[in-house]
Design an enzyme around this catalytic site. Structure first.
Site, PDB file in Angstrom:
ATOM      1  N   GLY A  61     -34.299  -2.691 -59.414  1.00 10.39           N
ATOM      2  CA  GLY A  61     -33.849  -1.225 -60.040  1.00 10.39           C
ATOM      3  C   GLY A  61     -34.512  -0.532 -58.877  1.00 10.39           C
ATOM      4  CB  SER A  62     -33.832   0.852 -56.522  1.00 11.28           C
ATOM      5  OG  SER A  62     -32.795   0.825 -56.857  1.00 11.28           O
ATOM      6  CB  SER A 110     -31.697  -5.990 -57.004  1.00  9.35           C
ATOM      7  OG  SER A 110     -31.490  -4.490 -56.139  1.00  9.35           O
TER       8      SER A 110
END
Length: 522
Positions: A159-160, A238
């Site tokens: 989620g960055s 991620s």
């Protein structure tokens, strides 16, 4: 949703006494388990009814008031926890940049499908309740069957570093626990300015410290849930994957885990902020809130007390839009040379097994969020720079240092994971494998195909085989010959979901590493 158990790990051998087969033959689904956070009740998982599900277990004290912007403090309790509901999601930043529906011009420009729109909405606007009291974890386990002490998998969501939550439906671990004889855990950690404040006067990288404390909680408590604390694998995708990689450098002497799985992210590829960028973000917020900045006469202690007193909602309103920011990661790990390093390649890494890879068309997801199409060439270059080349370098280093290392590339594209119809932004994009790996692809518009079910079971089985035995598990997985350890110039790169087929499709290790250097750049 129908889930096929192609690779179930349940053992049924009539000739072996039950006491030798079952870890806890008297285990009752959802029974109360005593932990350092207090006794916690569970319940049956929603689909896999033999799995015990324990939700919203606090591992740290609520980081509010005087604990806001401070390192996490271990939670110790005695009152019973009901384990029925997920905890609050940690406060996100403004990741979307959109105030209403997804822009119609982008839908038309890229041929985004109805399925694609639903996927984008689930990523950008999951609609979960949020708050600061969010440092909780969730456990799925099935101690009444299988091995006595099960391998443990701990998942760090992406989620960055500004969004995401372990409460998102896609991360439900019941099928891992049901089919693969592992204990599966998901965790929350502080996001955005709350997890990565950037202040030069405070401890940096609180979100990473949250993750570490959650891992320590698992080490100390997981045996009570049927898990083996000596066989913990840390998994992330991620930003979660970059976090996992940061752990291998930050806690090289005491990693706790025996293996790591890096899904589309490394410490170098998803680059951390410089101290100067972190400080600029911090003082931008403190100034807007009237708490002072780097040039004011306010002392760092007074500035902190002011920021700890401001309502969280007021802080959120000052945060920049992640998509519209002039920098790619305005709130993210910051180089402090204690947990996060400017050049990880110069640091000693933990001696743990590694499974690392990425998707075939990583930047396609980011592409559909951009009004001005960057074009195929730039998108490919960004994929190489951010994901492919750093993964290649990390795998090569891990193998060179003698760690059991495997590398993969995800190719699966299914009707209910397809993002768009145009060739450029379609294919196996960033995050597209996650719902398939968990077995939680949304079925509301399009059901799973049989091929998708088979690939889902196969990849879930591979991840679990690695967790059960990080040294040899994959050598025996995937059919005749197994999955060989990574060697750059040999056929050791596993193309998973290739042509939506089950099994391993081996390719030369550096087949997709065009333009990559040994350092992980282009």
């Amino acid at each position: 949703m129908k889930h096929l158990s192609f690779y179930t790990s349940t053992v049924v051998l009539a000739a072996i006494p039950l006491t030798a087969v079952f870890a806890h033959p008297t285990w009752i689904v959802g029974q109360t388990v005593r932990t350092t956070s207090g006794p916690v009740d569970g319940h049956a998982a929603s689909v896999a009814s033999g799995v015990s599900e324990y939700l919203g277990i606090p591992y740290a004290q609520p980081p509010v008031g005087g604990l806001r912007f401070q390192p996490p403090v271990r939670y110790k309790g005695t009152r019973k926890l009901n384990g029925k509901d997920f905890g609050l999601a940690c406060y996100p930043s403004n990741i979307t940049g959109y105030d209403a529906d997804f822009p119609k011009e982008l839908v038309e420009q890229y041929g985004i499908t109805d399925v694609g729109l639903k996927i984008i909405e689930s990523i950008l606007n999951p609609g979960l309740p949020v708050g600061e009291d969010c440092l909780t974890l969730n456990i799925w386990t099935k101690p009444q069957t299988g091995t006595k002490r099960k391998a443990v998998m701990v998942y760090v969501h992406g989620g960055s570093f500004v969004s995401g939550s372990s409460a998102e439906r896609v991360y439900n671990g019941q099928f891992f626990a049901d089919q693969e004889d592992v204990v599966f855990i998901t965790i929350n950690y502080r996001l955005s300015i709350f997890g990565f404040p950037g202040s030069p006067d405070l401890t940096q990288n609180l979100g990473l410290l949250d993750q570490r404390l959650a891992l320590e909680w698992v080490r100390d408590n997981i045996a009570s849930f049927g898990g083996d604390p000596s066989r913990i694998t840390l998994v992330g995708e991620s930003a979660g994957s970059a976090s996992v990689d940061h752990h291998t450098f930050a806690w090289a002497n005491d990693p706790i885990v025996s293996g790591v799985i890096l899904m589309s992210g490394t410490a170098r590829g998803i680059a951390p902020r410089t101290p100067e960028a972190g400080a600029a973000s911090w003082y931008n917020t403190t100034s807007l809130l009237g708490c002072g900045d780097a040039t004011s006469i306010t002392s760092p202690e007074d500035l902190l007390r002011c920021m700890q007193a401001v309502p969280a909602a007021s802080i959120i309103k000052t945060l920049v839009s992640t998509l519209n920011s002039p920098t790619s990661s305005p709130y993210s790990p910051t180089i402090d040379n204690q947990l996060v390093f400017a050049d990880p390649s110069t640091r000693r890494a933990a001696k743990v097994a590694m499974l690392v890879g990425n998707t075939d068309n990583e930047m396609a997801l980011m592409r559909v969020l951009t009004a001005n199409d960057p074009g195929d060439a730039l998108v490919h270059e960004l994929s190489q720079v951010t994901f492919v080349c750093p993964a290649a370098a990390r795998a090569a280093r891990s193998a060179r240092e003698g760690n059991p290392t495997w590398r993969y590339r995800w190719h699966g594209v299914f009707p209910n994971t397809q993002l768009a119809t145009r060739p450029g932004p379609s294919g196996a994009y960033h995050y597209s494998e996650v719902p398939v790996v968990f077995g939680n692809v949304d079925q509301s518009l399009v059901k799973n195909t049989r091929a998708e079910e088979r690939v889902s079971g196969f990849v879930r089985g591979a991840w679990a085989a690695f967790a059960r035995d990080p040294v040899k598990g994959l050598l025996r997985y995937g059919g005749e010959g197994g999955w060989p350890r990574y060697v750059e110039h040999e056929r050791t790169l596993a193309r998973i979901g290739w042509e939506n087929r089950t099994g391993l499709n081996l390719e030369v290790g550096n087949r997709y590493d065009q333009g990559c250097t040994e350092e992980g750049s282009t």
